[in-house]
Scaffold this motif. Structure first.
Motif: not given
Ligand SMILES: Nc1ncnc2c1ncn2[C@@H]1O[C@H](COP(=O)(O)OP(=O)(O)OP(=O)(O)O)[C@@H](O)[C@H]1O
Ligand SMILES: [Mg+2]
Lengths: 357, 309
Positions: A18, A50-51, A85-86, A104, A187
């Motif tokens: 992410i 990582r997410r 990001f992402d 974010h 996030s």
């Protein structure tokens, strides 16, 4: 010890990144006598968070951990390199883009006594990100603040909402700081040694709160610490930093149980016994002494770069060789020439050392 | 809307501060209503010559005696209080406003504009204030009366305060809570106004107190050396006439003591009030909630976290 959800839950290692750093570098110009030189606080760092995972960033004082976190939060501008990001590059030139990034990625700072303005009540402190990153109406605002307070276990929220920071304990303040970070509905959380200023008895509470946020809300987290043992306790992955470089990384178990890099091995040997995890006691005996030597020795204070464990050099030049070679028990001739690329040690575990190429 | 903090007037716990505020309040009342009292109750006026004999000592008719021109000293003192306080408050307000504006902006602004502001402050800092004041005052002499004097004093005396505020702002700029406010999405202006400047409240209050005293003293000094506005009545012009008429030699204590004591009184009051300014930026020293007992009991605890570190 309380078992954390770490034992029961694990995001797959294949979870998509992410927040990423690609070749991230920050050279800080020096002033005064050493004008014209730079501190290589962060030097060519590649990192993927990582997410839904906690990534621990471990390293001794001055290795560049805070600088890296500040770069990722856009609190500082890199000399070179990119933040994604992402999957998309983050643009930091315009204030509007930076603000979107703050929505974010949020930072939790080390010292909850310094990071909360003592002149404001929690109501005000928490209302600002809520207003800046969302537009709750006046009636909704109070309910949202109370909800945030209760989410970080400041219950009942109604009792805490009108308190000033000085009316809270250290642990409660750090919870309030976490609540402020959560108010932006990020996030990713970047925790810069979020428990190191707290009393040992409440460290575990805060760490459990952070793992809970990952498990319940799927937040990703960069957890910065000196203490590789606590990193193993909370993190899914661990990366080890020395003098602005990442030297080893991979799944937490692999890095802590099967460390490849001599510096990681030294950190592990000097860290407290896992059974006394988080008890705050320093490592004993020779390992601690040799880590102190690696950190520059007892007289390290009069030489800024050895005390900091970070490299300095002429502006624009590149530091050749492995930064750890001067203190490495296995140093070879090649170590002075250049640093090796990361070598795979199996199942996502990698190391940058000539012993393992 | 976020609820405003309860900033309500509260009698300060510190006795020094209470005494200082009481003295100051008394002077303000004298300045505001004193002339009515002198005119209607005592039937005196500051400028009337030969209201009594020359150099009469205090009596029921002339509470503080008369001058060598037969003017009523008490009436002069009351009129002078008004002039001197107005000069002090206006000059002090201008100096403080400029000090805050230039000091905070030069400390908070980075890059070229910050450097330019700093250079501007530093230039004013090395220009000696009193000669500049005398120079400008001697140009405008007679025009605009005390108001001009107050404005000139304000415009020439802000640099020291600006420097103090610049230093404080520089240290506040890098504090964690400022960085955190930035991550909270706050604008630079809002960070400056609501995170940084409130921490400067004690310094601003101190600067104001001493600018007021400084302005009063500067005005008195100008009048005393004859660079002021000779026909206005102020503590300074009173001292000018005291000196030129040789009141000291003739032992007319009722003429030369009161204006000097008044100047000393203002200085003392400011010094006493200054003991309380730290309360302005410490929520622990303010009452927490309406009717909360905890605020009172905590007020005695002295050391702030910053102070302790
Ligand atoms: N503003 C600055 N000016 C000059 N050097 C700096 C600055 N900020 C950081 N450094 C240097 O950069 C290096 C990395 O600092 P950083 O704060 O990132 O270390 P850290 O790993 O977070 O240390 P700690 O564990 O003590 O918090 C250090 O050598 C430090 O001296
Ligand atoms: Mg740090």
């Amino acid at each position: 010890m309380t078992a954390t959800a770490n034992d029961t839950y694990k995001a797959p290692d294949t979870a998509p990144p992410i927040l990423e750093a690609v070749g991230l570098t920050r050279h800080i110009p020096m002033h005064g006598r050493r004008h014209g030189q730079v501190v290589r606080a962060v030097d060519g760092v590649d990192l993927a968070l990582r997410r839904g995972q906690i990534l621990a960033l471990v390293g001794q004082s001055g290795s560049g951990k805070s600088t890296l976190a500040r770069l990722l939060a856009l609190g500082d501008r890199p000399t070179s390199g990119e933040i994604r990001f992402d999957g998309r590059p983050v643009n930091a030139e315009r204030r509007r883009d930076r603000r979107r990034h703050y929505g974010h990625v949020q930072m939790i700072m080390q010292d909850p006594f310094a990071s909360l303005n003592r002149l404001h009540r929690l109501r005000y402190i928490l209302s600002r990100p809520l207003r800046n990153f969302g537009t709750p109406g006046a009636a909704e605002l109070e309910a949202r603040i109370i909800e945030l307070l209760e989410r970080v276990n400041l219950t009942p929220g109604r009792e805490f909402i009108d308190k000033y920071p000085h009316e809270l304990s250290g642990g409660q303040r750090q919870r309030a700081a976490v609540a402020r970070a959560l108010a932006a509905d990020p996030s990713v959380l970047l925790g810069d040694e979020p428990v190191s200023m707290l009393d040992v008895s409440i460290r575990l509470d805060i760490l459990n709160l952070l793992t809970e946020l990952r498990d319940r809300d799927g937040l990703s987290m960069l957890y910065i610490t000196h203490d590789i043992a606590s990193a193993r306790h909370v993190a899914d992955e661990v990366v080890v930093m020395f003098s602005g470089h990442l030297v080893e990384g991979g799944p937490a178990e692999a890095v802590t149980q099967n460390a490849k890099h001599p510096y990681t091995q030294l950190l592990l040997a000097a860290s407290p016994d896992p059974d006394r995890l988080l008890s705050g006691e320093a490592g004993t005996g020779t390992a601690a002494a040799s880590l102190a030597a690696a950190a520059g020795g007892p007289d390290a204070d009069d030489d800024p770069d050895s005390a900091a464990g970070s490299a300095t050099g002429a502006d624009g030049g590149t530091e050749a060789g492995c930064p750890f070679r001067a203190r490495c028990p296995h140093a070879q001739a090649i170590c002075a020439e250049r640093m090796p690329e990361a070598a795979d040690a199996g199942s996502g575990h990698w190391v940058r050392c000539w012993l393992h190429t | 809307m976020t609820r405003r903090h309860h900033v309500r007037f509260r009698v300060p716990a510190n006795r020094k501060v209470r005494v200082g505020l009481a003295v100051f309040l008394l002077l303000v009342l004298v300045a505001a209503f004193g002339q009515l009292f002198v005119g209607h109750v005592l039937g005196q006026s500051a400028n009337r010559l030969h209201a009594g004999g020359n150099l009469e000592s205090p009596s029921g008719r002339h509470w503080l005696g008369t001058t060598s021109f037969g003017q009523d000293v008490f009436a002069q003192l009351v009129a002078g209080t008004r002039t001197s306080l107005l000069v002090g408050l206006i000059g002090g307000a201008i100096a403080t406003a400029l000090a805050v504006l230039l000091g905070v902006l030069s400390g908070y602004t980075t890059g070229r504009s910050g450097a330019a502001l700093t250079a501007f402050v530093n230039i004013f800092l090395v220009i000696p204030g009193l000669p500049l004041l005398i120079l400008v005052a001697s140009y405008t002499r007679g025009r605009g009366g005390w108001l001009t004097v107050a404005v000139i004093i304000g415009l020439t005396s802000w640099a020291g305060g600006a420097r103090a505020k610049r230093a404080q702002t520089l240290s506040l700029r890098n504090r964690d809570f400022v960085e955190a406010a930035n991550y909270s999405g706050e604008s630079r202006t809002r960070i400056l106004l609501l995170e940084v400047i409130p921490h400067l409240a004690p310094v601003i209050a101190s600067t104001f107190l001493f600018s007021v005293v400084g302005s009063i003293a500067a005005e008195a000094g100008l009048d005393f050396i004859g660079a002021g506005h000779a026909s206005t009545v102020s503590w300074g012009t009173m001292l000018y006439w005291v000196q030129s008429q040789g009141a000291l030699q003739s032992g007319a204590w009722w003429w030369f003591l009161p204006p000097g004591l008044c100047i000393a009184l203002v200085g003392t009051a400011a010094g006493l009030i200054n003991f309380g300014v730290d309360e302005l930026a410490d929520p622990r020293l303010r009452t927490r909630k309406p009717g909360s007992a905890a605020g009172r009991s905590r007020r005695s605890g002295g050391v702030t976290p910053e102070g302790a570190r």
